[in-house]
Design a protein around this motif. Structure first.
Motif, PDB file in Angstrom:
ATOM      1  N   LEU A 175       8.382   6.384 -13.690  1.00 50.69           N
ATOM      2  CA  LEU A 175       8.949   5.257 -14.436  1.00 50.69           C
ATOM      3  C   LEU A 175      10.471   5.268 -14.452  1.00 50.69           C
ATOM      4  O   LEU A 175      11.121   4.247 -14.261  1.00 50.69           O
ATOM      5  CB  LEU A 175       8.490   5.332 -15.899  1.00 50.69           C
ATOM      6  N   ALA A 176      11.044   6.425 -14.743  1.00 47.21           N
ATOM      7  CA  ALA A 176      12.496   6.543 -14.892  1.00 47.21           C
ATOM      8  C   ALA A 176      12.862   7.930 -14.392  1.00 47.21           C
ATOM      9  O   ALA A 176      12.879   8.883 -15.160  1.00 47.21           O
ATOM     10  CB  ALA A 176      12.879   6.376 -16.355  1.00 47.21           C
ATOM     11  N   LYS A 177      13.093   8.013 -13.077  1.00 47.35           N
ATOM     12  CA  LYS A 177      13.367   9.327 -12.487  1.00 47.35           C
ATOM     13  C   LYS A 177      14.688   9.301 -11.738  1.00 47.35           C
ATOM     14  O   LYS A 177      14.939   8.406 -10.939  1.00 47.35           O
ATOM     15  CB  LYS A 177      12.239   9.700 -11.521  1.00 47.35           C
ATOM     16  N   VAL A 178      15.514  10.287 -12.044  1.00 46.86           N
ATOM     17  CA  VAL A 178      16.759  10.442 -11.292  1.00 46.86           C
ATOM     18  C   VAL A 178      16.707  11.750 -10.511  1.00 46.86           C
ATOM     19  O   VAL A 178      17.135  11.845  -9.375  1.00 46.86           O
ATOM     20  CB  VAL A 178      17.974  10.409 -12.242  1.00 46.86           C
ATOM     21  N   GLY A 179      16.126  12.771 -11.137  1.00 46.88           N
ATOM     22  CA  GLY A 179      16.004  14.067 -10.461  1.00 46.88           C
ATOM     23  C   GLY A 179      14.777  14.794 -10.971  1.00 46.88           C
ATOM     24  O   GLY A 179      13.802  14.176 -11.428  1.00 46.88           O
ATOM     25  N   LYS A 268      20.437  -1.024 -21.131  1.00 49.94           N
ATOM     26  CA  LYS A 268      20.425  -2.158 -20.211  1.00 49.94           C
ATOM     27  C   LYS A 268      21.064  -1.725 -18.905  1.00 49.94           C
ATOM     28  O   LYS A 268      21.919  -0.836 -18.894  1.00 49.94           O
ATOM     29  CB  LYS A 268      21.212  -3.337 -20.796  1.00 49.94           C
ATOM     30  N   GLY A 269      20.679  -2.332 -17.815  1.00 50.32           N
ATOM     31  CA  GLY A 269      21.295  -2.006 -16.521  1.00 50.32           C
ATOM     32  C   GLY A 269      20.237  -1.761 -15.465  1.00 50.32           C
ATOM     33  O   GLY A 269      19.059  -1.558 -15.774  1.00 50.32           O
ATOM     34  N   GLY A 270      20.684  -1.773 -14.237  1.00 52.68           N
ATOM     35  CA  GLY A 270      19.768  -1.698 -13.101  1.00 52.68           C
ATOM     36  C   GLY A 270      19.241  -0.304 -12.815  1.00 52.68           C
ATOM     37  O   GLY A 270      18.308  -0.137 -12.022  1.00 52.68           O
ATOM     38  N   ARG A 271      19.858   0.718 -13.378  1.00 54.73           N
ATOM     39  CA  ARG A 271      19.407   2.088 -13.093  1.00 54.73           C
ATOM     40  C   ARG A 271      19.518   2.961 -14.332  1.00 54.73           C
ATOM     41  O   ARG A 271      20.326   2.690 -15.221  1.00 54.73           O
ATOM     42  CB  ARG A 271      20.295   2.708 -11.996  1.00 54.73           C
TER      43      ARG A 271
END
Ligand code: ADP
Length: 654
Positions: A175-179, A268-271
């Motif tokens: 869902l929300a992964k950066v690393g 809010k925001g794209g990433r």
């Protein structure tokens, strides 16, 4: 087992895009043969032997009598040789049928009277090209997890007790992964859920979250989250309306919190981490929102598990406020995934939580010692988390030692002081998400008993990226892959150096990375290595492409300067690659030189060369050694089973 699906079903029949490529029917087989257990495999083999009439030959061999003993011996040797060949054929056949079935399908097959066997027809799959309208990794439509059975960790035994665990986290894969944080939260939560525990993940409802990945998505209620602010030089507490949504993702229960966007632009925001809001303020709000949610919903979980600096303030708020006001049951666990960022924050900034930060502004509590004498002095949220949590863990035993003995920067002193509650637990990898035999991103599966799929995917990826195919030219050229955030921790200068070193040694190099050094690598991609037959540098983030690259990789490179655990070396091994890593942190715990990979110690190019060149040389000149390494790496258990047990032991000890 109605409703479950296997790789065997054609796309039109099951409506899944996994095998959108044609498959050919190669025969039928009896029920029970599909079981993946070795005992049923061997009984299948026995019945197959009987069917071919070989059983009688076994009998006649043993009972043979006659005058010409030499002739008889020759005949027996001949028959023995043929039997051995046939046994090898049958073993290969049975290995292949195991590969073709998902565990769900195996179960279904053992219940059904007859199962149709289908084999991937590699020749009918079109190879992609860099000129395609869409890159190949975006063209494989992905199934969501619902209905695939993928949410379950297979074969897990349910514990005889049930804990209620709530994770408060900034990331959750996919869902929300950066690393790695996102992967770890999902893997641990899935493993504990499968063991029968009641696990929930509270996550910011970032604007960038793809709601298509959520099942049973539902708005629950709206509540007020206390929020502090300065008015006329006075500290005031107001509130921020927050909406609660629930859902499941990957079979894990989710609570998503979204602040009122008419009042703020938090999340809010794209990433993830890339909005125009102040991150410190956003995560302080999130900590308060998470605890307030537990309070207003009347919950008393056994454990609140926090991750990184972003949710550390919840430990401080919990023991200084919520625990005193009725949320009495939870014990707090904090996991440090990386000490690169310790969450620096001014005392008045902390006030956004609705509590004054002044009470934490002491060396014993959360004061960042490096700022003593500065104006203003600052808090460290991670330090506050360490001090206030019941247990603190980090993601590998070596990193736990490194960080409490001086290599953890200024926080070493605090970690050493709290040594008795500080534990290093090696991360697992999520073996449902990262399984080459069931990977939802890949057009064909593979496993140790059939590596054909891996070799096909190498060809597929090379073709799609515009790399030369060494197999066609009768060459042995290893594909070296590096998938990473491009930040100093990851050894950017070593990554840069390894591109030309790999080519010089007769290998191919593919990078998938993004971060601080994007500009540098983009320049290399567009100038030095533009249209290079052996190098492809992709600056960006793509979960789908990462799955293809792990599948295609011969070598995964992880030359980190420091590495709390590292996941790519383990994922790489599960997908049949051999890691080349710098011996630090979790890399040192998972890769042993010339046992399952190649390691080096220094941070200079020469040290890296030592390991990289040995790996390439081994690939090129010792094919059978390499293949053994590939198979044994794929068989290594990096699952969450053992690590989840360690976490559960800690949870229980509190
Ligand atoms: P870290 O958490 O420090 O970034 P880890 O090795 O623990 O490093 O985890 C990184 C995770 O993020 C792995 O799952 C890796 O595949 C993934 N990843 C890193 N960079 C990218 C990228 N550019 N595109 C896709 N996945 C990436």
């Amino acid at each position: 087992m109605k409703g479950r699906r296997s790789f065997l079903v054609t796309p039109s029949a099951c409506g899944t895009p996994l095998l959108r490529h044609p498959v050919s029917v190669s025969g039928t087989r009896a029920a029970g043969r599909a079981s993946s257990s070795s005992s049923s495999s061997s009984s299948s083999a026995r019945s197959f032997v009987r069917h071919l009439g070989l059983g009688r030959r076994w009998v006649s061999c043993g009972a043979s009598e006659g005058s010409g003993e030499e002739a008889e011996l020759r005949q027996l040797i001949e028959e023995n040789t043929k039997l051995k060949e046939r046994i090898a054929e049958l073993e290969a056949f049975i290995g292949r049928e195991e590969l073709l079935l998902t565990p769900e399908a195996s179960e279904a097959a053992s219940e059904a009277p007859e199962v149709t066997e289908e084999v991937v027809d590699y020749d009918s799959i079109d190879l992609p090209s860099p000129a395609d309208a869409k890159p190949f990794w975006e063209s494989i439509p992905i199934r969501t997890q619902s209905g695939t059975g993928r949410s379950e960790a297979q074969g897990t035994k349910v514990d005889g007790f049930q804990l209620e665990v709530v994770h408060l986290t900034a990331e959750m894969a996919p869902l929300a992964k950066v690393g790695g944080l996102g992967d770890v939260v999902t893997g641990l939560a899935r493993s504990c859920t499968a063991r029968g525990h009641n696990v929930e993940i509270i996550l910011p409802f970032y604007e960038c979250i793809d709601e298509g990945l959520l099942d049973d998505f539902k708005f629950e209620f709206e509540y007020d989250v206390p929020r502090g602010y300065e008015w006329d030089g006075q500290f005031q507490v107001g509130s921020l309306k927050t909406q609660v949504y629930t859902a499941t993702c990957e079979g894990i229960k989710m609570v998503l919190l979204r602040p009122d966007w008419s009042e703020c632009n938090i999340f809010k925001g794209g990433r993830v981490y890339a909005g125009s809001y102040n991150e410190t303020e956003a995560y302080l709000y999130f900590c308060r929102a998470g605890l307030e949610f537990l309070k207003v919903s009347g919950r008393q979980p056994d454990i609140v598990h926090l991750h990184e600096w972003q949710t550390s303030a919840a430990a401080m708020l919990y023991w200084e406020k919520y625990n005193k006001e009725g949320l009495h049951k939870p014990r707090i666990v904090l996991t440090i995934h990386n000490m690169d960022n310790t969450g620096e924050c001014r005392a008045e900034e902390f006030g956004v939580t609705g509590m004054s930060g002044d009470m934490f502004n002491t060396v014993e509590k959360a004061l960042d010692e490096r700022t003593i004498g500065h104006n203003p002095e600052r808090l460290s949220l991670l330090k506050g988390g360490v001090v206030y949590s019941n247990v603190v863990t980090t993601v590998s035993p070596t990193y736990a030692i490194e960080t409490s003995t001086g290599q953890g920067g200024w926080l070493s002193g605090t970690l050493a002081e709290y040594q008795s509650k500080y534990h290093g637990i090696l991360n697992g990898i999520d073996d449902v998400m990262w399984d080459p035999a069931r990977d939802l991103y890949l057009p064909v599966p593979f496993s140790t008993s059939n590596l054909k799929g891996k070799y096909f995917l190498q060809k597929y990826v090379r073709s799609g990226l515009g790399l030369a195919d060494p197999v066609q030219r009768g060459e042995r050229k290893p594909l070296v892959v590096c998938i990473t955030r491009l930040v100093p921790q990851k050894g950017i200068h070593l990554i840069r150096h390894s591109i030309s070193k790999t080519v010089e040694q007769g290998g191919q190099f593919v990078l998938l990375g993004s971060g601080h050094a994007d500009g540098d690598f983009r320049h290399l991609a567009e100038h030095d290595f533009k249209d290079h037959p052996d190098v492809k540098l992709i600056v960006g983030y793509s979960e789908a492409l990462s799955h293809f690259l792990f599948a295609a990789a011969d070598v995964v490179l992880v030359p980190s300067i420091f590495e709390p655990c590292g996941l790519t070396q383990m994922v790489g091994m599960r997908y049949g690659a051999v890691p080349v890593v710098r011996r630090t942190g979790g890399l040192a715990d998972t890769v042993k030189d010339e046992e399952n990979g190649f390691t080096f110690d220094g941070t200079d190019e020469g040290s890296l060369d030592g390991a990289l060149c040995r790996a390439i040389e081994c690939y090129k000149t010792r094919a059978s050694v390499w293949e053994d390494l590939v198979v044994s790496n794929m068989k290594t258990d990096f699952s969450w089973t053992q690590s989840a047990q360690r976490y559960l032991d800690l949870y229980l000890s509190l």
